[in-house]
Every structure is written in C-alpha cells, then in structure tokens.
Write a protein that holds these residues in place. Structure first.
Motif, PDB file in Angstrom:
ATOM      1  N   ASP A  70      -8.664  -0.071   4.239  1.00 40.73           N
ATOM      2  CA  ASP A  70      -8.037   0.289   5.397  1.00 40.73           C
ATOM      3  C   ASP A  70      -7.049  -1.104   5.439  1.00 40.73           C
ATOM      4  O   ASP A  70      -7.379  -1.604   5.435  1.00 40.73           O
ATOM      5  CB  ASP A  70      -8.919   0.008   6.197  1.00 40.73           C
ATOM      6  CG  ASP A  70     -10.211   1.053   7.017  1.00 40.73           C
ATOM      7  OD1 ASP A  70      -9.636   1.772   6.142  1.00 40.73           O
ATOM      8  OD2 ASP A  70     -10.786   1.148   7.623  1.00 40.73           O
ATOM      9  N   LEU A  71      -6.263  -0.448   5.288  1.00 44.01           N
ATOM     10  CA  LEU A  71      -4.959  -0.961   4.633  1.00 44.01           C
ATOM     11  C   LEU A  71      -3.782  -0.446   5.640  1.00 44.01           C
ATOM     12  O   LEU A  71      -3.186   0.065   6.532  1.00 44.01           O
ATOM     13  CB  LEU A  71      -4.135  -0.754   3.024  1.00 44.01           C
ATOM     14  CG  LEU A  71      -4.952  -0.129   1.817  1.00 44.01           C
ATOM     15  CD1 LEU A  71      -4.117   0.259   0.775  1.00 44.01           C
ATOM     16  CD2 LEU A  71      -5.215  -2.155   1.742  1.00 44.01           C
ATOM     17  N   PRO A  72      -3.832  -1.592   6.013  1.00 44.27           N
ATOM     18  CA  PRO A  72      -2.578  -1.375   7.843  1.00 44.27           C
ATOM     19  C   PRO A  72      -1.236  -1.583   7.280  1.00 44.27           C
ATOM     20  O   PRO A  72      -1.538  -1.819   6.394  1.00 44.27           O
ATOM     21  CB  PRO A  72      -3.005  -3.540   8.445  1.00 44.27           C
ATOM     22  CG  PRO A  72      -3.381  -4.308   7.777  1.00 44.27           C
ATOM     23  CD  PRO A  72      -3.776  -3.400   6.256  1.00 44.27           C
ATOM     24  N   PHE A  73      -0.788  -0.791   8.429  1.00 43.03           N
ATOM     25  CA  PHE A  73       0.567  -0.233   7.863  1.00 43.03           C
ATOM     26  C   PHE A  73       1.665  -1.793   8.171  1.00 43.03           C
ATOM     27  O   PHE A  73       2.591  -0.933   7.596  1.00 43.03           O
ATOM     28  CB  PHE A  73       0.744   0.393   8.941  1.00 43.03           C
ATOM     29  CG  PHE A  73       0.727   1.511   9.106  1.00 43.03           C
ATOM     30  CD1 PHE A  73       1.685   2.789   8.307  1.00 43.03           C
ATOM     31  CD2 PHE A  73      -0.429   2.374   9.830  1.00 43.03           C
ATOM     32  CE1 PHE A  73       1.837   3.693   8.046  1.00 43.03           C
ATOM     33  CE2 PHE A  73      -1.334   3.893   9.556  1.00 43.03           C
ATOM     34  CZ  PHE A  73      -0.231   4.478   8.844  1.00 43.03           C
ATOM     35  N   GLU A  74       1.181  -2.753   8.690  1.00 42.93           N
ATOM     36  CA  GLU A  74       2.583  -3.522   8.809  1.00 42.93           C
ATOM     37  C   GLU A  74       2.223  -4.524   7.514  1.00 42.93           C
ATOM     38  O   GLU A  74       2.729  -5.292   7.272  1.00 42.93           O
ATOM     39  CB  GLU A  74       1.949  -4.775   9.748  1.00 42.93           C
ATOM     40  CG  GLU A  74       0.494  -5.444  10.202  1.00 42.93           C
ATOM     41  CD  GLU A  74       0.114  -4.267  10.683  1.00 42.93           C
ATOM     42  OE1 GLU A  74      -1.247  -3.828  11.004  1.00 42.93           O
ATOM     43  OE2 GLU A  74       0.263  -3.335  12.140  1.00 42.93           O
ATOM     44  N   LEU A  75       1.172  -3.949   6.435  1.00 43.59           N
ATOM     45  CA  LEU A  75       0.724  -5.070   5.191  1.00 43.59           C
ATOM     46  C   LEU A  75       2.310  -4.476   4.044  1.00 43.59           C
ATOM     47  O   LEU A  75       2.688  -3.619   3.846  1.00 43.59           O
ATOM     48  CB  LEU A  75      -0.997  -4.500   4.625  1.00 43.59           C
ATOM     49  CG  LEU A  75      -0.606  -5.369   2.938  1.00 43.59           C
ATOM     50  CD1 LEU A  75      -0.927  -7.103   3.354  1.00 43.59           C
ATOM     51  CD2 LEU A  75      -1.828  -4.146   2.338  1.00 43.59           C
ATOM     52  N   VAL A  76       2.582  -5.795   3.411  1.00 41.79           N
ATOM     53  CA  VAL A  76       3.970  -5.866   2.860  1.00 41.79           C
ATOM     54  C   VAL A  76       3.662  -6.145   1.576  1.00 41.79           C
ATOM     55  O   VAL A  76       3.069  -7.115   1.289  1.00 41.79           O
ATOM     56  CB  VAL A  76       4.799  -6.720   4.199  1.00 41.79           C
ATOM     57  CG1 VAL A  76       5.999  -6.341   2.813  1.00 41.79           C
ATOM     58  CG2 VAL A  76       4.999  -5.851   5.164  1.00 41.79           C
ATOM     59  N   SER A  97      -0.573   7.671  -0.920  1.00 40.04           N
ATOM     60  CA  SER A  97      -0.806   6.721  -0.356  1.00 40.04           C
ATOM     61  C   SER A  97      -1.412   8.106   1.382  1.00 40.04           C
ATOM     62  O   SER A  97      -0.946   8.930   1.716  1.00 40.04           O
ATOM     63  CB  SER A  97       0.481   6.755   0.369  1.00 40.04           C
ATOM     64  OG  SER A  97       0.607   5.590  -0.703  1.00 40.04           O
ATOM     65  N   THR A  98      -2.150   7.444   1.664  1.00 36.65           N
ATOM     66  CA  THR A  98      -2.896   8.196   3.367  1.00 36.65           C
ATOM     67  C   THR A  98      -2.941   7.418   4.248  1.00 36.65           C
ATOM     68  O   THR A  98      -2.168   6.124   3.943  1.00 36.65           O
ATOM     69  CB  THR A  98      -4.496   8.665   3.438  1.00 36.65           C
ATOM     70  OG1 THR A  98      -5.147   7.418   2.884  1.00 36.65           O
ATOM     71  CG2 THR A  98      -4.377   9.505   1.391  1.00 36.65           C
ATOM     72  N   TYR A  99      -3.374   7.160   5.328  1.00 35.91           N
ATOM     73  CA  TYR A  99      -3.272   6.653   6.266  1.00 35.91           C
ATOM     74  C   TYR A  99      -3.382   5.463   6.553  1.00 35.91           C
ATOM     75  O   TYR A  99      -2.861   4.637   7.003  1.00 35.91           O
ATOM     76  CB  TYR A  99      -3.401   7.591   8.003  1.00 35.91           C
ATOM     77  CG  TYR A  99      -3.283   6.984   9.119  1.00 35.91           C
ATOM     78  CD1 TYR A  99      -2.358   7.564   9.918  1.00 35.91           C
ATOM     79  CD2 TYR A  99      -4.040   6.324   9.712  1.00 35.91           C
ATOM     80  CE1 TYR A  99      -1.996   7.151  11.303  1.00 35.91           C
ATOM     81  CE2 TYR A  99      -4.084   5.200  10.800  1.00 35.91           C
ATOM     82  CZ  TYR A  99      -2.748   5.641  11.374  1.00 35.91           C
ATOM     83  OH  TYR A  99      -2.395   4.922  12.973  1.00 35.91           O
ATOM     84  N   SER A 100      -4.866   5.546   5.717  1.00 38.34           N
ATOM     85  CA  SER A 100      -4.435   3.584   5.823  1.00 38.34           C
ATOM     86  C   SER A 100      -5.783   3.311   4.460  1.00 38.34           C
ATOM     87  O   SER A 100      -5.600   2.126   3.927  1.00 38.34           O
ATOM     88  CB  SER A 100      -6.465   3.889   6.370  1.00 38.34           C
ATOM     89  OG  SER A 100      -7.513   4.652   6.138  1.00 38.34           O
TER      90      SER A 100
END
Length: 127
Positions: A70-76, A97-100
């Motif tokens: 699960d990759l958080p949206f705030e991961l840059v 990319s999907t939601y997570s």
C-alpha cells in the motif's frame, strides 16, 4: 517518507500473463485496465485475447510487475526511484497506478534485467 523504505523488503509479483497495450475508441470488457482521456482510450488486455479488441494500434509482449504494498498518496518519488533504476539497465516501462499500488509493465525480453535491478533495490520478486 523515503521511497526506498518501501522498496526495501517490499514484494513485487510477476504476472504469469503476457499483456498487450491497445489504442482503441472504446472500453473493452475483461480488460486488466482501461484508461480514457479526452483524446483516446487505452486498454490493457491479456495478449491471448487481443484479437477481440478493435484496436488502432497494439503493442504486445508486456509482463506485469505489481508492487504488493500500500503506497500512501503523500509518498513522493516512488515511481521515480523504480523507473530510474530500470532506466539504468535500459528497461522500458509502461506504468499504471491504482488507488493504493503501482503496476509496472516491462517487455518480456527485458524481464530478467528488471528483476535483477529490483532485487538490487531490496525488493523480493516473486512469481
């Protein structure tokens, strides 16, 4: 957040299927993914079903690598780290990319080089 923290000991699964990326005018039932914008529709289908797609262009021979995390949206910089590493060994990618999570498609003939490079980043690559 450091993207390498997610790559270190992260699991990447290699799909058994081979895929085709198709430019078309409409969606396709059973597609792995459909991407529509104001100018075109792209469908990603398993290659053995590509003859059922009314496509203008077809790019065949892709293998899907799925980052099982699960990759958080705030991961840059996650995809930048992955694609830069793959570019170092001349591996071309198609990314969805999907939601997570992220799916990185590589050409079948470049799969071995991609797997080795992902393992160098600390990923566990599984079939």
């Amino acid at each position: 957040m450091d993207p390498t923290d997610f790559l270190q000991d992260g699991t990447v699964s290699v799909s058994d299927a081979t895929y085709a990326v198709c430019r078309t005018d409409h969606t396709h039932p059973g597609a792995f993914a459909t991407i529509q914008d104001e100018t075109e529709t792209t469908v990603v289908v398993e290659q053995d079903t590509v003859e059922t797609v009314d496509a203008h262009e077809i790019e065949s021979g892709w293998t899907r690598l799925t980052f099982e995390m699960d990759l958080p949206f705030e991961l840059v910089g996650f995809l930048a780290a992955v694609t830069s590493a793959l570019a170092e060994v001349d591996v071309s990618v198609f990314v969805i990319s999907t939601y997570s999570t992220d799916h990185v498609f590589v050409k079948e003939e470049e799969l071995a080089a991609a797997v080795l490079q992902l393992e160098e980043l600390g990923c566990h690559v599984t079939d």
